[in-house]
Design a protein around this motif. Structure first.
Motif, short mmCIF file in Angstrom:
data_model
loop_
_atom_site.label_atom_id
_atom_site.label_comp_id
_atom_site.label_asym_id
_atom_site.label_seq_id
_atom_site.Cartn_x
_atom_site.Cartn_y
_atom_site.Cartn_z
N TYR A 5 -119.41 -33.67 11.86
CA TYR A 5 -119.93 -32.39 12.33
C TYR A 5 -121.30 -32.22 11.71
O TYR A 5 -121.50 -32.52 10.53
CB TYR A 5 -119.01 -31.25 11.90
CG TYR A 5 -119.63 -29.89 12.08
CD1 TYR A 5 -119.81 -29.34 13.34
CD2 TYR A 5 -120.08 -29.17 10.98
CE1 TYR A 5 -120.41 -28.10 13.51
CE2 TYR A 5 -120.67 -27.92 11.14
CZ TYR A 5 -120.83 -27.40 12.41
OH TYR A 5 -121.43 -26.18 12.57
N GLN A 31 -115.06 -25.90 9.95
CA GLN A 31 -115.61 -26.16 11.28
C GLN A 31 -115.52 -27.64 11.61
O GLN A 31 -115.21 -28.01 12.76
CB GLN A 31 -117.06 -25.68 11.38
CG GLN A 31 -117.65 -25.79 12.76
CD GLN A 31 -116.91 -24.94 13.79
OE1 GLN A 31 -116.42 -23.86 13.49
NE2 GLN A 31 -116.86 -25.43 15.02
N ILE A 34 -111.94 -28.33 12.73
CA ILE A 34 -111.69 -27.80 14.07
C ILE A 34 -112.36 -28.68 15.13
O ILE A 34 -111.78 -28.95 16.18
CB ILE A 34 -112.16 -26.33 14.17
CG1 ILE A 34 -111.28 -25.43 13.29
CG2 ILE A 34 -112.18 -25.84 15.61
CD1 ILE A 34 -109.81 -25.44 13.64
N GLU A 35 -113.56 -29.13 14.85
CA GLU A 35 -114.26 -29.99 15.81
C GLU A 35 -113.55 -31.32 15.99
O GLU A 35 -113.43 -31.82 17.10
CB GLU A 35 -115.71 -30.21 15.36
CG GLU A 35 -116.50 -28.92 15.32
CD GLU A 35 -117.67 -28.88 16.28
OE1 GLU A 35 -118.01 -29.92 16.87
OE2 GLU A 35 -118.23 -27.79 16.42
N ASP A 38 -110.43 -30.75 17.98
CA ASP A 38 -110.82 -30.50 19.37
C ASP A 38 -111.11 -31.82 20.09
O ASP A 38 -110.68 -32.04 21.22
CB ASP A 38 -112.02 -29.57 19.40
CG ASP A 38 -112.36 -29.10 20.79
OD1 ASP A 38 -111.54 -28.33 21.35
OD2 ASP A 38 -113.41 -29.48 21.33
N LYS A 39 -111.84 -32.72 19.43
CA LYS A 39 -112.17 -34.02 20.02
C LYS A 39 -110.92 -34.84 20.30
O LYS A 39 -110.90 -35.69 21.19
CB LYS A 39 -113.11 -34.80 19.11
CG LYS A 39 -114.51 -34.25 19.06
CD LYS A 39 -115.37 -34.99 18.06
CE LYS A 39 -116.74 -34.37 17.96
NZ LYS A 39 -117.58 -35.01 16.94
N ASP A 43 -107.02 -28.70 20.62
CA ASP A 43 -107.93 -27.56 20.54
C ASP A 43 -107.16 -26.26 20.39
O ASP A 43 -105.93 -26.22 20.45
CB ASP A 43 -108.88 -27.53 21.73
CG ASP A 43 -108.19 -27.36 23.06
OD1 ASP A 43 -107.12 -26.71 23.13
OD2 ASP A 43 -108.73 -27.85 24.06
N LEU A 44 -107.90 -25.20 20.18
CA LEU A 44 -107.27 -23.90 19.92
C LEU A 44 -106.46 -23.39 21.11
O LEU A 44 -105.46 -22.70 20.91
CB LEU A 44 -108.34 -22.89 19.51
CG LEU A 44 -109.03 -23.20 18.18
CD1 LEU A 44 -110.11 -22.17 17.89
CD2 LEU A 44 -108.04 -23.27 17.05
N LYS A 45 -106.84 -23.78 22.32
CA LYS A 45 -106.06 -23.38 23.50
C LYS A 45 -104.68 -24.03 23.48
O LYS A 45 -103.68 -23.39 23.79
CB LYS A 45 -106.80 -23.75 24.78
CG LYS A 45 -108.05 -22.93 25.02
CD LYS A 45 -108.78 -23.41 26.25
CE LYS A 45 -110.13 -22.73 26.35
NZ LYS A 45 -110.98 -23.32 27.37
#
Length: 145
Positions: A5, A31, A34-35, A38-39, A43-45
């Protein structure tokens, strides 16, 4: 896939001594986590849909160099320890200044929580497989369940 990141130190990250405040290091590491998740498709969804979220039991920072405003930082993420199912884990972040100097090392121990039951849980198998794609440290330790 790139598991780093990059971010820039903002005015709001500074303390009274005009260098990056202690909690901003933790913000950069969070962060970065989280990144990376996500990759990997975590992810948060997805977490919201499954009612799962990451939690920390411990966070430890070793400060090595001062960081000032407008400096560009790179944060690496490596898995130090993990259960095979990814239910418990330890991650290390290194915060590196633009000149290549390591500014801090942050180690966190965590797990997954069912956000409805408010109890620890495991990731679904397919997500655990994705989680295990986080780069492992040279001295990675597989935790016994």
């Amino acid at each position: 896939m790139d598991y780093t990141y990059e971010g820039k130190v903002m005015w709001s990250h500074l303390d009274a001594n005009m260098h990056m405040r202690h909690s901003a290091y933790a913000d950069f590491a969070a962060q970065a986590r989280i990144e990376v998740l996500d990759k990997l498709g975590l992810d948060l969804k997805v977490f919201h849909k499954l009612h799962i979220g990451p939690i920390l039991f411990r966070e430890e920072t070793t400060y090595l160099r001062e960081v000032g405003v407008n400096e560009k930082l790179t944060v690496t993420t490596t898995l130090l320890k993990s259960r095979p199912d990814g239910s418990r884990w330890s991650i290390q972040h290194e915060i590196i200044k633009e000149n290549g100097v390591k500014a801090a090392v942050i180690n966190v121990d965590g797990a997954w929580m069912d956000t409805q039951k408010r109890k620890l849980t495991a990731l679904p198998e397919e997500l655990a497989e994705q989680f295990n794609h986080i780069p492992k440290s040279a001295d990675f330790e597989e935790l016994v369940s």
